[in-house]
Motif scaffolding. Sequence first.
Motif, PDB file in Angstrom:
ATOM      1  N   VAL A 335      13.526  40.557 -27.678  1.00  0.00           N
ATOM      2  CA  VAL A 335      14.576  39.578 -27.948  1.00  0.00           C
ATOM      3  C   VAL A 335      13.880  38.235 -28.078  1.00  0.00           C
ATOM      4  O   VAL A 335      13.113  37.838 -27.193  1.00  0.00           O
ATOM      5  CB  VAL A 335      15.607  39.540 -26.810  1.00  0.00           C
ATOM      6  N   ASN A 336      14.143  37.519 -29.163  1.00  0.00           N
ATOM      7  CA  ASN A 336      13.461  36.246 -29.411  1.00  0.00           C
ATOM      8  C   ASN A 336      14.493  35.142 -29.606  1.00  0.00           C
ATOM      9  O   ASN A 336      15.181  35.089 -30.622  1.00  0.00           O
ATOM     10  CB  ASN A 336      12.589  36.354 -30.668  1.00  0.00           C
ATOM     11  N   THR A 337      14.634  34.270 -28.621  1.00  0.00           N
ATOM     12  CA  THR A 337      15.525  33.128 -28.780  1.00  0.00           C
ATOM     13  C   THR A 337      14.701  31.933 -29.230  1.00  0.00           C
ATOM     14  O   THR A 337      13.611  31.679 -28.698  1.00  0.00           O
ATOM     15  CB  THR A 337      16.262  32.784 -27.478  1.00  0.00           C
ATOM     16  N   ILE A 338      15.205  31.200 -30.217  1.00  0.00           N
ATOM     17  CA  ILE A 338      14.485  30.041 -30.737  1.00  0.00           C
ATOM     18  C   ILE A 338      15.330  28.794 -30.517  1.00  0.00           C
ATOM     19  O   ILE A 338      16.557  28.838 -30.523  1.00  0.00           O
ATOM     20  CB  ILE A 338      14.140  30.204 -32.232  1.00  0.00           C
ATOM     21  N   SER A 339      14.650  27.661 -30.302  1.00  0.00           N
ATOM     22  CA  SER A 339      15.347  26.396 -30.099  1.00  0.00           C
ATOM     23  C   SER A 339      14.447  25.252 -30.526  1.00  0.00           C
ATOM     24  O   SER A 339      13.214  25.372 -30.527  1.00  0.00           O
ATOM     25  CB  SER A 339      15.772  26.225 -28.635  1.00  0.00           C
ATOM     26  N   CYS A 340      15.074  24.132 -30.879  1.00  0.00           N
ATOM     27  CA  CYS A 340      14.306  22.971 -31.354  1.00  0.00           C
ATOM     28  C   CYS A 340      15.035  21.675 -30.999  1.00  0.00           C
ATOM     29  O   CYS A 340      15.101  20.746 -31.804  1.00  0.00           O
ATOM     30  CB  CYS A 340      14.053  23.059 -32.854  1.00  0.00           C
ATOM     31  N   GLY A 341      15.611  21.615 -29.789  1.00  0.00           N
ATOM     32  CA  GLY A 341      16.351  20.425 -29.398  1.00  0.00           C
ATOM     33  C   GLY A 341      17.589  20.283 -30.256  1.00  0.00           C
ATOM     34  O   GLY A 341      18.391  21.209 -30.369  1.00  0.00           O
ATOM     35  N   LEU A 342      17.753  19.124 -30.889  1.00  0.00           N
ATOM     36  CA  LEU A 342      18.851  18.931 -31.832  1.00  0.00           C
ATOM     37  C   LEU A 342      18.485  19.404 -33.230  1.00  0.00           C
ATOM     38  O   LEU A 342      19.290  19.335 -34.158  1.00  0.00           O
ATOM     39  CB  LEU A 342      19.251  17.448 -31.878  1.00  0.00           C
ATOM     40  N   CYS A 343      17.248  19.857 -33.395  1.00  0.00           N
ATOM     41  CA  CYS A 343      16.760  20.489 -34.625  1.00  0.00           C
ATOM     42  C   CYS A 343      16.741  19.557 -35.831  1.00  0.00           C
ATOM     43  O   CYS A 343      16.871  19.995 -36.981  1.00  0.00           O
ATOM     44  CB  CYS A 343      17.545  21.761 -34.934  1.00  0.00           C
ATOM     45  N   THR A 344      16.572  18.254 -35.587  1.00  0.00           N
ATOM     46  CA  THR A 344      16.352  17.329 -36.701  1.00  0.00           C
ATOM     47  C   THR A 344      14.915  17.438 -37.200  1.00  0.00           C
ATOM     48  O   THR A 344      14.633  17.161 -38.361  1.00  0.00           O
ATOM     49  CB  THR A 344      16.639  15.882 -36.260  1.00  0.00           C
ATOM     50  N   ASN A 345      14.002  17.831 -36.317  1.00  0.00           N
ATOM     51  CA  ASN A 345      12.606  18.091 -36.674  1.00  0.00           C
ATOM     52  C   ASN A 345      12.313  19.553 -36.336  1.00  0.00           C
ATOM     53  O   ASN A 345      12.377  19.945 -35.172  1.00  0.00           O
ATOM     54  CB  ASN A 345      11.676  17.156 -35.895  1.00  0.00           C
ATOM     55  N   ARG A 346      12.002  20.353 -37.345  1.00  0.00           N
ATOM     56  CA  ARG A 346      11.838  21.788 -37.129  1.00  0.00           C
ATOM     57  C   ARG A 346      10.407  22.251 -37.373  1.00  0.00           C
ATOM     58  O   ARG A 346      10.166  23.419 -37.677  1.00  0.00           O
ATOM     59  CB  ARG A 346      12.808  22.561 -38.019  1.00  0.00           C
ATOM     60  N   ARG A 347       9.459  21.353 -37.195  1.00  0.00           N
ATOM     61  CA  ARG A 347       8.058  21.760 -37.416  1.00  0.00           C
ATOM     62  C   ARG A 347       7.582  22.680 -36.308  1.00  0.00           C
ATOM     63  O   ARG A 347       6.883  23.660 -36.548  1.00  0.00           O
ATOM     64  CB  ARG A 347       7.149  20.528 -37.516  1.00  0.00           C
ATOM     65  N   LYS A 348       7.970  22.390 -35.058  1.00  0.00           N
ATOM     66  CA  LYS A 348       7.608  23.242 -33.926  1.00  0.00           C
ATOM     67  C   LYS A 348       8.897  23.798 -33.308  1.00  0.00           C
ATOM     68  O   LYS A 348       9.839  23.059 -33.056  1.00  0.00           O
ATOM     69  CB  LYS A 348       6.827  22.453 -32.873  1.00  0.00           C
ATOM     70  N   ILE A 349       8.878  25.080 -33.063  1.00  0.00           N
ATOM     71  CA  ILE A 349      10.046  25.780 -32.527  1.00  0.00           C
ATOM     72  C   ILE A 349       9.653  26.432 -31.199  1.00  0.00           C
ATOM     73  O   ILE A 349       8.615  27.094 -31.101  1.00  0.00           O
ATOM     74  CB  ILE A 349      10.539  26.872 -33.506  1.00  0.00           C
ATOM     75  N   LEU A 350      10.489  26.250 -30.174  1.00  0.00           N
ATOM     76  CA  LEU A 350      10.275  26.929 -28.907  1.00  0.00           C
ATOM     77  C   LEU A 350      10.814  28.353 -29.010  1.00  0.00           C
ATOM     78  O   LEU A 350      11.960  28.564 -29.409  1.00  0.00           O
ATOM     79  CB  LEU A 350      10.986  26.184 -27.773  1.00  0.00           C
ATOM     80  N   VAL A 351       9.979  29.319 -28.653  1.00  0.00           N
ATOM     81  CA  VAL A 351      10.357  30.729 -28.689  1.00  0.00           C
ATOM     82  C   VAL A 351      10.257  31.299 -27.279  1.00  0.00           C
ATOM     83  O   VAL A 351       9.223  31.161 -26.619  1.00  0.00           O
ATOM     84  CB  VAL A 351       9.436  31.540 -29.631  1.00  0.00           C
ATOM     85  N   ASN A 352      11.324  31.921 -26.817  1.00  0.00           N
ATOM     86  CA  ASN A 352      11.300  32.694 -25.579  1.00  0.00           C
ATOM     87  C   ASN A 352      11.533  34.153 -25.946  1.00  0.00           C
ATOM     88  O   ASN A 352      12.570  34.490 -26.529  1.00  0.00           O
ATOM     89  CB  ASN A 352      12.361  32.208 -24.598  1.00  0.00           C
TER      90      ASN A 352
END
Length: 650
Positions: A335-352
């Motif tokens: 299971v891979n959840t992705i997040s990027c804060g408010l996602c205005t900048n999507r160059r780096k994505i946090l993956v759990n």
Amino acid sequence: MKNLFVHVLSALAISVSAPCLADSPVAVPSVIPVADFFLNEAFSQTVMSPSGRYVAAVVVGGPQKRRGLVVFDSDDLGKSKAIAIFNNADVDTIQWVNDERLLYDTYDYRATAADQRIGFVHAVDRQGGKESRRMPYRSLYASLNDGTNDAIFIRTVGNRWSKNRSSGLMRVDTVTTEEKNITFGGPDSVLDWALDWRGTPRAALAYVDGKARMHWRVKPDSPWTVAREWNTYANQHESPLPVAVDDQDRLYVIAREEVGGDENWLYRVDMRAAVAEWKPLISLKGYDFEGSIVWGEAGRVLGFRHLTDAWSTTWVDPGMKAIQADVDKLLPGTVNTISCGLCTNRRKILVNAWSDRDPGTSMLYDTEKRTLQGLGRSRPWIKPEHMARREFLRFSARDGLSIPLHVTRPIGQTKPGPMVVLVHGGPFVRGGKWAWDAESQFLASRGYTVIEPEFRGSMGFGYKLFRAGWKQWGLAMQDDVADATLWAVMQGYADPKRICIAGASYGGYAALMGLVRHDSLYQCAVSWAAVSDINLIYEARWSNLPEQFKEYGMPMLVADQSKDAAQIRETSPLQQASRIKKPVLLAHGGEDYRVPIYHATRMRDALQKHAATVEWVSYADEGHGWLLEATQADFWTRVEGFLRKHTAMR
């Protein structure tokens, strides 16, 4: 302080073609230490800052090996920094206020329940330069991510003995601690609020004398009006739960599908329309909606997280949907959840990422290079290849009702073997999901198949299953557990002469009732933090069970103390102790405020009076379940020995 976490900051590069775990045989250690399964996480609570540049995490480190707050700079992990770590307390939960400010609270994972100091929330600068500021309240309700230093805190009025409790929301400046009551003038007796993206309360659930009311206001400055009213317990499955309001004044609500339907769906309601239309957004066949909204900037909805057998995300934002697909290709089998804060900048994505065999790994995904870089592992001492697989299945109970259950089988087991029937607590909750689970993995490592039935009364799988459990403690609910046991034998999972039943809280009650009602199925029972007598729940004064539930909920969901006196007598293990002939391991915490220890001591005495075999252990300073790692290791070592003795484990 940075050097305290050097083992975390040396991030691990992960191959783009990282394979999923193979099913081929692996060399499993003969004995994985008991304590390994029950140690607290070493790396957890990862959350990205609103801009998407920084990641905060709770990491174990320092001379005392305490949980501390670390901030990672996604542009340069070498600049990452530990900003809060203590010698006598642990950082528990964390949240961003803005890119320069964070909130955290503390807990002492080395102190017993009796010795806990109830902590306040603290605010700290990302650089650690500003003095940490203690907030005036203990419970964070929401982080606004609106560019201010403000956050929303909840203030509860009344205690656990109050019939009608209520809550209010306070907007607090986390730098100055100046505060404003934002629910002043709102409905009374509210426990659940829904805010819009500006932090304005727009919907509320109030509970008074067994009744519930949903209030809302069409605009931020409109008066409150009652939208719906219902019986809190009789109609709780179809009770609408307001979640939040988006940038177009649309309210998101979890509610049962149209009249006669079974599952709870996620709806969107345009409160400005002359006739409010409830538009269904997420419906999950066989499951109630349980999850959250993924927010972008200024109240824009990006997607929805939800739970079926496992967690997943439905994206409405095309860009996030594409990134999710890329990550899933790199990490199959998890299971891979992705997040990027408010996602205005999507160059780096946090993956759990996690699975049934992997407790979890946190990574950064570079959307330009399409590569993954490791941040930390939840439990690095757990080797996924040494863990058992977990399946989500369903079977038909004796009356034809479909019962979900989770099955964990030891690695390599193909023939019937010893089995533990693990019954969840609650009971009106969901028991499990597809993820790594310490208890079932420990038992599987010792050679036991583990089945965990979602018996009638369990929630999360539709109204029919939940409703079928009303007033069925020790009756049809217990039959479901027995039917699950027989089903597992028919599947070839279990040797019928080597089965024990176990559980905590309600699960401990069911373990005892298993020996009362279905003695021939089980060789023993393990029961901890267990209810032993339904009457004792009603009569308890040293308990944190809400009085409103005792007065309105229990007569409807469990049994009416007067009208159902005969049923209570037949379905209370304490009053049926003479019927228990098989060995019992009984354990309880001395500081259990949910199910006070006299449930256990009276049960122990009654069993001993009737010459039953009882192994007894009490943990004087533990509560409703075990907090200390040492207690976990001691208890499960006892369980291992007890099961080995009574299932003839070789």
